[in-house]
Design a protein around this motif. Sequence first.
Motif, PDB file in Angstrom:
ATOM      1  N   SER A  42       0.917  -0.763  -0.228  1.00 51.69           N
ATOM      2  CA  SER A  42      -0.196  -0.406  -0.291  1.00 51.69           C
ATOM      3  C   SER A  42       0.575   1.287  -0.051  1.00 51.69           C
ATOM      4  CB  SER A  42      -0.505  -0.678   1.205  1.00 51.69           C
ATOM      5  OG  SER A  42      -2.026   1.299   1.137  1.00 51.69           O
ATOM      6  N   GLU A  98       2.967   1.627  -2.938  1.00 49.99           N
ATOM      7  CA  GLU A  98       1.743   2.014  -4.092  1.00 49.99           C
ATOM      8  C   GLU A  98       1.493   3.615  -4.005  1.00 49.99           C
ATOM      9  OE1 GLU A  98      -2.929   2.005  -5.624  1.00 49.99           O
ATOM     10  OE2 GLU A  98      -1.706  -0.279  -4.453  1.00 49.99           O
ATOM     11  N   THR A 116      -3.961  -7.805  -2.821  1.00 49.67           N
ATOM     12  CA  THR A 116      -2.874  -8.708  -2.042  1.00 49.67           C
ATOM     13  C   THR A 116      -2.758 -10.156  -1.964  1.00 49.67           C
ATOM     14  OG1 THR A 116      -2.628  -6.729  -1.370  1.00 49.67           O
ATOM     15  CG2 THR A 116      -1.460  -8.688   0.317  1.00 49.67           C
TER      16      THR A 116
END
Length: 336
Positions: free
Chosen positions: A74, A77, A207
Amino acid sequence: MTGLFIILILVLFLPFTVKKVEHNLEVFLFIMGILAAWVGGVFNSDLLLKSLEDPINITLAVLIAGLLFKWFQSPLEKGIQLASDKTPFPLFVALIVVVLGLLSSVITAIIAALVLVLIVSVLKLDRQSEIRLVVLACFSIGLGAALTPIGEPLSTITTSKLNEHFFYLMDLIGPYVIVGIIGLGILTALWIKPVQAKNSLAGDKQTETYGEILIRSVKIYLFVMGLTLLGAGFEPLINRFLIGLNPFILYWVNMLSAILDNATLASAEISPEMTAGTIKAILLGLLISGGMLIPGNIPNIISAGKLNITSKEWARYGLPIGLVVMAIYFVVLLIF
């Protein structure tokens, strides 16, 4: 010799022609490795111990890097989005290719490919631009991962077969690889334009589970173990047919790596009896041509699978890029 030739033919062509073998390549090569070592008369306790030890480092690297990628996906990203917003586009895409190529020898080619998929999913360019970016980046990752034994199976097997130190491949082909990665980065900056569109590649950003990470690590262990056994079993063939062959012939023969996994070919070809020049030619031929088509190496397979790139789409860019780079490196090898 007849038995080894039969095994070699099966190893080279079944993964390309039989879907069940292609989808279970690690187990298939593990079985073929045991058969090759047995038929070649080299299967013993020492070889078994070596085959159990060889995969340890790359398996641990894949496992640890996979866990880190899962935990930090996360923020990674978000960082990619921020970097793309703040950096001029040509510089940003060039850095993607260069940095992933150089880091792949540390984080492994598998994780570098997963990061590439994440980056492409974030950028959301038009489909053709994204395919070009993925192909160029996978050429770079395939080259860079070969610099250390933990980067990819090819480098693991090569270092093990030659019984060399950790930085042997860095010393042997490092300058060629680094210059090639930079060249691919420059080509990326010049070729890919920041055109956003709705028909971008459908990236799989889900994920991974801990189970998937563990299964992938086990598969890599079996893959490298099988290649170690294959390489030992094929030694009689190598010594009889390849040792004295002109390295420049081997260089072009290894365009087979476009359709066959380059680590498999490395395990079948490389021998400690070869000169450094021959090993260099073999490796560069395998590494470059491995980017031409999807089956050529691990990053291609991962990226194409997760981004739904077809074989035809990949070949449209991979083949001409690979042929040009092969020709350039051939001239360089002739001169140096």
